[in-house]
Design a protein around this motif. Structure first.
Motif, PDB file in Angstrom:
ATOM      1  N   ALA A 132       0.831  -1.204   0.000  1.00 50.08           N
ATOM      2  CA  ALA A 132       0.000   0.000   0.000  1.00 50.08           C
ATOM      3  C   ALA A 132       0.866   1.255   0.000  1.00 50.08           C
ATOM      4  CB  ALA A 132      -0.932  -0.010   1.207  1.00 50.08           C
ATOM      5  N   ARG A 133       1.950   1.230   0.753  1.00 49.34           N
ATOM      6  CA  ARG A 133       2.853   2.387   0.793  1.00 49.34           C
ATOM      7  C   ARG A 133       3.411   2.689  -0.597  1.00 49.34           C
ATOM      8  NH1 ARG A 133       4.708   3.688   6.024  1.00 49.34           N
ATOM      9  NH2 ARG A 133       4.080   2.181   7.618  1.00 49.34           N
ATOM     10  N   LEU A 134       3.709   1.639  -1.354  1.00 46.76           N
ATOM     11  CA  LEU A 134       4.327   1.823  -2.658  1.00 46.76           C
ATOM     12  C   LEU A 134       3.311   2.088  -3.767  1.00 46.76           C
ATOM     13  CD1 LEU A 134       6.988  -1.047  -2.503  1.00 46.76           C
ATOM     14  CD2 LEU A 134       7.415   1.405  -2.256  1.00 46.76           C
ATOM     15  N   LEU A 135       2.226   1.321  -3.780  1.00 44.09           N
ATOM     16  CA  LEU A 135       1.299   1.390  -4.910  1.00 44.09           C
ATOM     17  C   LEU A 135       0.221   2.460  -4.780  1.00 44.09           C
ATOM     18  CD1 LEU A 135       0.493  -2.240  -6.144  1.00 44.09           C
ATOM     19  CD2 LEU A 135       2.032  -0.545  -7.127  1.00 44.09           C
ATOM     20  N   ASP A 136      -0.272   2.698  -3.582  1.00 47.19           N
ATOM     21  CA  ASP A 136      -1.408   3.619  -3.440  1.00 47.19           C
ATOM     22  C   ASP A 136      -1.127   5.019  -4.003  1.00 47.19           C
ATOM     23  OD1 ASP A 136      -2.772   1.554  -2.340  1.00 47.19           O
ATOM     24  OD2 ASP A 136      -3.032   2.435  -0.344  1.00 47.19           O
ATOM     25  N   PRO A 137       0.052   5.612  -3.727  1.00 47.54           N
ATOM     26  CA  PRO A 137       0.308   6.939  -4.311  1.00 47.54           C
ATOM     27  C   PRO A 137       0.334   6.915  -5.838  1.00 47.54           C
ATOM     28  CG  PRO A 137       1.815   6.517  -2.491  1.00 47.54           C
ATOM     29  CD  PRO A 137       1.137   5.219  -2.794  1.00 47.54           C
ATOM     30  N   ILE A 138       0.831   5.830  -6.424  1.00 52.15           N
ATOM     31  CA  ILE A 138       0.867   5.727  -7.883  1.00 52.15           C
ATOM     32  C   ILE A 138      -0.531   5.585  -8.440  1.00 52.15           C
ATOM     33  CG2 ILE A 138       1.747   4.369  -9.826  1.00 52.15           C
ATOM     34  CD1 ILE A 138       4.047   3.463  -8.002  1.00 52.15           C
ATOM     35  N   LEU A 139      -1.367   4.781  -7.779  1.00 44.66           N
ATOM     36  CA  LEU A 139      -2.743   4.590  -8.238  1.00 44.66           C
ATOM     37  C   LEU A 139      -3.546   5.887  -8.160  1.00 44.66           C
ATOM     38  CD1 LEU A 139      -3.430   1.117  -6.615  1.00 44.66           C
ATOM     39  CD2 LEU A 139      -3.335   1.610  -9.073  1.00 44.66           C
ATOM     40  N   ARG A 140      -3.240   6.709  -7.174  1.00 38.80           N
ATOM     41  CA  ARG A 140      -3.938   8.003  -7.070  1.00 38.80           C
ATOM     42  C   ARG A 140      -3.460   8.981  -8.142  1.00 38.80           C
ATOM     43  NH1 ARG A 140      -3.277   7.099  -1.363  1.00 38.80           N
ATOM     44  NH2 ARG A 140      -1.384   8.368  -1.378  1.00 38.80           N
ATOM     45  N   ALA A 141      -2.162   8.965  -8.426  1.00 38.14           N
ATOM     46  CA  ALA A 141      -1.585   9.979  -9.306  1.00 38.14           C
ATOM     47  C   ALA A 141      -1.671   9.617 -10.788  1.00 38.14           C
ATOM     48  CB  ALA A 141      -0.120  10.218  -8.925  1.00 38.14           C
ATOM     49  N   ALA A 142      -1.398   8.352 -11.120  1.00 36.49           N
ATOM     50  CA  ALA A 142      -1.311   7.988 -12.541  1.00 36.49           C
ATOM     51  C   ALA A 142      -1.710   6.539 -12.742  1.00 36.49           C
ATOM     52  CB  ALA A 142       0.108   8.239 -13.049  1.00 36.49           C
ATOM     53  N   PRO A 143      -2.975   6.203 -12.543  1.00 41.08           N
ATOM     54  CA  PRO A 143      -3.387   4.797 -12.591  1.00 41.08           C
ATOM     55  C   PRO A 143      -3.227   4.135 -13.946  1.00 41.08           C
ATOM     56  CG  PRO A 143      -5.293   6.252 -12.476  1.00 41.08           C
ATOM     57  CD  PRO A 143      -4.100   7.104 -12.211  1.00 41.08           C
ATOM     58  N   ALA A 144      -3.350   4.909 -15.036  1.00 40.78           N
ATOM     59  CA  ALA A 144      -3.315   4.321 -16.374  1.00 40.78           C
ATOM     60  C   ALA A 144      -1.929   4.343 -17.014  1.00 40.78           C
ATOM     61  CB  ALA A 144      -4.304   5.039 -17.285  1.00 40.78           C
ATOM     62  N   ARG A 145      -0.998   5.032 -16.390  1.00 41.90           N
ATOM     63  CA  ARG A 145       0.343   5.131 -16.970  1.00 41.90           C
ATOM     64  C   ARG A 145       1.078   3.801 -16.858  1.00 41.90           C
ATOM     65  NH1 ARG A 145       4.700   8.563 -13.813  1.00 41.90           N
ATOM     66  NH2 ARG A 145       4.733   6.570 -12.740  1.00 41.90           N
ATOM     67  N   PRO A 146       1.923   3.434 -17.848  1.00 44.83           N
ATOM     68  CA  PRO A 146       2.710   2.205 -17.718  1.00 44.83           C
ATOM     69  C   PRO A 146       3.550   2.217 -16.441  1.00 44.83           C
ATOM     70  CG  PRO A 146       2.854   3.057 -19.948  1.00 44.83           C
ATOM     71  CD  PRO A 146       2.145   4.106 -19.133  1.00 44.83           C
ATOM     72  N   LEU A 147       3.451   1.142 -15.683  1.00 44.53           N
ATOM     73  CA  LEU A 147       4.238   1.024 -14.459  1.00 44.53           C
ATOM     74  C   LEU A 147       5.392   0.055 -14.652  1.00 44.53           C
ATOM     75  CD1 LEU A 147       4.630   1.742 -11.486  1.00 44.53           C
ATOM     76  CD2 LEU A 147       3.075  -0.133 -10.900  1.00 44.53           C
ATOM     77  N   VAL A 148       5.112  -1.102 -15.236  1.00 44.26           N
ATOM     78  CA  VAL A 148       6.152  -2.090 -15.510  1.00 44.26           C
ATOM     79  C   VAL A 148       6.043  -2.528 -16.966  1.00 44.26           C
ATOM     80  CG1 VAL A 148       7.103  -4.359 -14.953  1.00 44.26           C
ATOM     81  CG2 VAL A 148       6.116  -2.943 -13.135  1.00 44.26           C
ATOM     82  N   THR A 149       7.136  -2.383 -17.697  1.00 43.85           N
ATOM     83  CA  THR A 149       7.244  -2.907 -19.059  1.00 43.85           C
ATOM     84  C   THR A 149       8.328  -3.975 -19.026  1.00 43.85           C
ATOM     85  OG1 THR A 149       6.654  -0.743 -19.984  1.00 43.85           O
ATOM     86  CG2 THR A 149       7.665  -2.343 -21.475  1.00 43.85           C
TER      87      THR A 149
END
Length: 238
Positions: A5-22
């Protein structure tokens, strides 16, 4: 709050549709791209499998005999969602998650809970001919829910990686991200193996802590890395 949650939640709030892992595998030609939302979906499915099917509870221990792969990232985050600790030694684990080449090694560790084998197949195919009692991750994970709700909160001092508390690991990952110059605008190209705490922190957790995007290359063809760096619009190399 769990490390996940510490790592993913801020990313999901800020840029949920952006590529995270390629993820690239230069040996097979595979390329797969996961957004933050898709990553979180896989993490939830894997966490539900680990908790509901494998009975992994907070404080349980998990060892991974897996390469640096997008599925490895999801099961790591899934284990931390459950409040589990990831340990280096399979003999110290309740559950061992492994690839098809290391099933015998996982079974030899005789984990108290059991062994789950990942095919790492790009199309989600499972493994045939598994020994009795070994969970076929690819076949089972798709049966589990897309959302994960922990039964109880994960304490910040709960061990997350080889005895290091989740709160401390999150802080160290953020420190490493700052040292590497990573930010939410970064897109990092990496060939690191994640085989040690340092590699895992440097090659995955720091990227997530920064809210950056990771381009992970397995079996890298060195002659093609510069081209990948350009076509994937990377900003840094790990």
């Amino acid at each position: 709050m769990s490390l996940t949650a510490r790592l993913l939640d801020p990313i999901l709030r800020a840029a949920p549709a952006r590529p995270l892992v390629t993820f690239y595998d230069d040996a097979t030609g595979e390329r797969i791209e996961l957004s933050a939302v898709t990553t979180a979906n896989w993490v939830a499915k894997a966490a539900n499998l680990l908790r509901d099917q494998c009975d992994l509870e907070p404080g349980g221990r998990v060892a991974l005999l897996l390469p640096a792969h997008w599925q490895t990232a999801t099961v790591l985050l899934a284990a931390w969602s459950c409040g589990a600790e990831v340990v280096a030694e399979p003999a110290d684990a309740d559950w061992v998650l492994c690839d098809s080449d290391r099933i015998d090694l996982a079974l030899a560790a005789a984990p108290a809970g059991g062994v789950a084998a990942l095919s790492l197949d790009a199309f989600g195919r499972g493994l045939d001919g598994l020994p009795a009692g070994v969970v076929d991750f690819a076949s089972e994970v798709r049966l589990h829910g897309d959302e994960f709700v922990p039964w109880e909160p994960v304490a910040p001092d709960a061990p997350a990686l080889d005895g290091m508390p989740s709160e401390e690991l999150a802080a160290r990952s953020s420190e490493r991200a700052a040292a590497l110059g990573l930010s939410s605008a970064s897109r990092a190209l990496s060939t690191r193996s994640w085989s040690s705490r340092e590699d895992l922190t440097h090659g995955l957790l720091a990227v997530l802590a920064a809210g950056a995007s990771l381009v992970q290359v397995a079996n890298p063809d060195e002659t093609r890395l510069d081209r990948k760096y350009e076509t994937e619009r990377c900003t840094t190399r790990l």
